[in-house]
Design a protein around this motif. Structure first.
Motif, mmCIF file in Angstrom:
data_model
loop_
_atom_site.group_PDB
_atom_site.id
_atom_site.type_symbol
_atom_site.label_atom_id
_atom_site.label_comp_id
_atom_site.label_asym_id
_atom_site.label_seq_id
_atom_site.Cartn_x
_atom_site.Cartn_y
_atom_site.Cartn_z
ATOM 1 N N ASN A 76 0.815 -1.208 0.000
ATOM 2 C CA ASN A 76 0.000 0.000 0.000
ATOM 3 C C ASN A 76 0.855 1.268 0.000
ATOM 4 O O ASN A 76 1.666 1.478 0.890
ATOM 5 N N HIS B 17 -13.769 -4.691 11.391
ATOM 6 C CA HIS B 17 -13.301 -3.355 11.779
ATOM 7 C C HIS B 17 -14.505 -2.493 12.120
ATOM 8 O O HIS B 17 -15.245 -2.070 11.227
ATOM 9 N N ARG C 285 -12.567 -5.301 15.934
ATOM 10 C CA ARG C 285 -11.548 -4.332 16.271
ATOM 11 C C ARG C 285 -12.250 -2.998 16.438
ATOM 12 O O ARG C 285 -13.099 -2.646 15.590
ATOM 13 N N TYR D 274 -6.152 7.697 12.445
ATOM 14 C CA TYR D 274 -6.075 6.356 11.867
ATOM 15 C C TYR D 274 -7.263 5.499 12.273
ATOM 16 O O TYR D 274 -7.684 5.502 13.418
ATOM 17 N N ASP E 180 -6.123 -1.392 17.873
ATOM 18 C CA ASP E 180 -4.851 -1.178 17.179
ATOM 19 C C ASP E 180 -4.224 0.143 17.618
ATOM 20 O O ASP E 180 -4.776 1.208 17.358
ATOM 21 N N HIS F 32 -1.440 1.162 16.551
ATOM 22 C CA HIS F 32 -0.826 1.631 15.292
ATOM 23 C C HIS F 32 0.498 2.351 15.515
ATOM 24 O O HIS F 32 0.732 3.431 14.971
ATOM 25 N N GLU G 228 -2.855 -4.216 19.621
ATOM 26 C CA GLU G 228 -1.974 -4.362 18.457
ATOM 27 C C GLU G 228 -1.041 -3.170 18.305
ATOM 28 O O GLU G 228 -1.432 -2.030 18.518
ATOM 29 N N GLU H 111 2.633 -6.427 11.524
ATOM 30 C CA GLU H 111 2.101 -6.226 10.164
ATOM 31 C C GLU H 111 3.084 -5.459 9.279
ATOM 32 O O GLU H 111 3.020 -5.564 8.060
ATOM 33 N N ARG I 245 1.445 -10.893 13.471
ATOM 34 C CA ARG I 245 0.505 -10.092 12.683
ATOM 35 C C ARG I 245 0.827 -10.000 11.198
ATOM 36 O O ARG I 245 0.093 -9.409 10.430
ATOM 37 N N HIS J 51 -2.606 -10.499 9.025
ATOM 38 C CA HIS J 51 -3.049 -9.185 8.569
ATOM 39 C C HIS J 51 -3.991 -9.348 7.366
ATOM 40 O O HIS J 51 -3.676 -10.088 6.425
ATOM 41 N N PRO K 149 -6.343 -6.414 5.909
ATOM 42 C CA PRO K 149 -7.112 -5.233 5.541
ATOM 43 C C PRO K 149 -7.402 -5.227 4.048
ATOM 44 O O PRO K 149 -6.947 -6.124 3.314
ATOM 45 N N ASP L 92 -6.097 -3.575 1.834
ATOM 46 C CA ASP L 92 -4.925 -3.428 0.979
ATOM 47 C C ASP L 92 -4.130 -4.721 0.850
ATOM 48 O O ASP L 92 -3.053 -4.731 0.240
ATOM 49 N N GLU M 22 -7.897 -11.291 10.494
ATOM 50 C CA GLU M 22 -8.483 -9.974 10.192
ATOM 51 C C GLU M 22 -9.262 -10.072 8.893
ATOM 52 O O GLU M 22 -8.802 -10.696 7.920
HETATM 53 C C1 CS2 Z 1 -4.047 -1.742 10.030
HETATM 54 C C2 CS2 Z 1 -3.866 -1.694 8.556
HETATM 55 O O1 CS2 Z 1 -5.514 -3.532 9.605
HETATM 56 C C3 CS2 Z 1 -4.682 -3.069 10.408
HETATM 57 O O2 CS2 Z 1 -4.330 -3.610 11.466
HETATM 58 O O3 CS2 Z 1 -2.888 -1.527 10.775
HETATM 59 O O4 CS2 Z 1 -5.103 -1.427 7.999
HETATM 60 C C4 CS2 Z 1 -2.879 -0.672 8.048
HETATM 61 O O5 CS2 Z 1 -3.253 0.611 8.482
HETATM 62 C C5 CS2 Z 1 -2.883 -0.729 6.527
HETATM 63 O O6 CS2 Z 1 -2.573 -2.038 6.136
HETATM 64 C C6 CS2 Z 1 -1.889 0.237 5.923
HETATM 65 O O7 CS2 Z 1 -1.896 0.081 4.524
#
Ligand code: CS2
Ligand code: MG
Length: 408
Positions: free
Chosen positions: A37, A122, A147, A159, A216, A218, A242, A268, A289, A318, A320, A322, A345
């Motif tokens: 991403n 999410h 989450r 975020y 998260d 982050h 996380e 991640e 992760r 992981h 998401p 992306d 996830e």
């Molecule tokens: C995030 C991700 O899903 C998660 O745990 O940390 O969505 C992350 O922000 C993205 O993969 C960034 O591209």
């Protein structure tokens, strides 16, 4: 039989994806996710300009030898671009091998160790009312784990928080396809540390003790802030906290562990087992992760998770938006087969994406199953993909209120 064609597909059905397609001399095709991403073209070039010619003519069945050839051959090692490229090749070769065997990939990984793969959704909201509405919606869909991310008083867009209003399925896509530079967000850890414990208390009050709650951080807290936060939220029994602090400083997690039994998930942004070596051997985390797409593929991820299993650490792959449906399918086949599965996830992809990638995995009452089609079970519609032109996108840059660059 040998590898005959190696093609890199770049498409953008609402967000950018890079997919590798390998075709054998017998006409069997395999797919691999190569999406990173915000830096998609770097991986696409690594594959098209440096790797493709190394693969043509190789025996497609020699997956381990190809992995070692691509990891040790270039001399320069590790890093998100290299390991995403190797992952795509590895996924495509496992896809081909399973198709040739006429079975879903998980059967080649040891068969099913469970009936289905528990997933987490999410849930987010700019305030607690919106977050509560999202959690309620996911419970009604049968999810048993969510989450939770929410706005922080005094801060704007941060975020993980969708501003698409109340509802269950937020299309939260942080990578903005807006011009030649990232958007910027502002952050204040003190506001966050003071706000979040009350949010978890309200969730437990409203939803009871059964719901698995994940959160998260982050990468935004210092080690001592993470230790305080993990201790403060202990009463709310999170399934995991996380990325509580930047995990590349592996020994920092010793400080968090000293102060809290809140389970920790990290990795991640990692792309190699060596990123985890201290975290795993000292049991500083509870969940791994990484995405299959960013860690060298199925070959590498299976070794990493088998290493983690020795220390009682489980998977939390992981997933998401992306990570493409190809990368998601690879995760699900691993999730179904390994013994030390933790949770998966799951951010459902949008309708445009599912027109480009035809998937075979199914959702039922909070669990996914990869399906029993041969291989990974995903097909790429190249005509549909061609209808979505790549558009450069950047993940946001985060700054503290005084303008200092911070982790996003
Ligand atoms: C995030 C991700 O899903 C998660 O745990 O940390 O969505 C992350 O922000 C993205 O993969 C960034 O591209
Ligand atoms: Mg995360």
């Amino acid at each position: 039989m040998t590898i005959e064609l190696v093609d890199v597909n770049i498409t953008s059905p609402g967000r950018n994806f890079v997919t590798l397609k390998i075709t054998t001399s017998d006409g069997i095709t395999g797919l691999g996710d190569a999406t990173l991403n915000g830096r998609e073209l770097a991986v696409a070039s690594y594959l098209a300009d440096h790797v493709a010619s190394m693969l043509v003519g190789r025996d497609e069945d020699r997956i381990e030898d190809t992995w070692q050839y691509l990891y040790r051959g270039p001399y320069w090692r590790r890093g998100p671009v290299t390991m995403a490229a190797i992952a795509a090749v590895d996924m495509a070769l496992w896809d081909i091998k399973a198709k040739k065997a006429g079975m879903p990939l998980y059967q080649l990984l040891g068969g099913a160790s469970r009936e289905g793969v528990r997933v987490y959704a999410h849930a987010s909201g700019t305030d607690y009312a919106a977050l509560k509405n999202a959690i309620t919606g996911y419970e009604e869909l049968g999810y048993t784990a969510v989450r939770v991310q929410t706005g922080v008083p005094g801060l704007g867009q941060i975020y993980g928080v969708s501003s698409s209003g109340p509802g269950v399925r937020y299309d939260y896509e942080p990578a903005k396809r807006s011009g030649d530079r990232p958007s910027e967000e502002r952050w204040d850890t003190r506001n966050y540390l003071n706000h979040m414990p009350g949010v978890f208390a309200s969730i437990r009050e409203d939803f009871g003790s059964d719901l698995r709650i994940l959160h998260d951080g982050h990468h935004r807290m210092t080690p001592i802030e993470a230790a305080r936060f993990a201790k403060d939220i202990e009463p709310y029994d999170l399934f995991w906290l996380e990325d509580c602090t930047p995990g590349e400083d592996q020994t920092a997690l010793r400080l968090v562990r000293q102060h809290s039994t809140t389970p920790l998930a990290i990795g991640e942004v990692f792309n190699s087992v060596y990123d985890y070596q201290t975290l795993i051997t000292e049991r500083l985390i509870d969940y791994v992760r990484s995405a299959v797409t960013h860690t060298g593929g199925i070959t590498a991820m299976k070794k990493l998770l088998d290493f983690a299993a020795i220390y009682g650490i489980k998977s939390g792959i992981h997933g998401p938006t992306d990570i493409s449906p190809v990368g998601m399918a690879a995760a699900l086949h691993l999730d179904l087969a390994i013994h030390n599965f933790g949770i998966q996830e799951y951010m459902p992809h949008n309708a445009q994406t599912l027109e480009v990638f035809q998937t075979s995995f199914t959702f039922d009452k909070g669990f996914l199953h990869p399906g029993d089609n041969p291989g990974l079970g995903v097909e790429l519609d190249e005509d549909a993909a061609a209808g979505h032109e790549y558009t450069k996108a950047y993940l946001p840059v985060n700054r503290l209120l005084d303008g200092t660059v911070h982790d996003w």
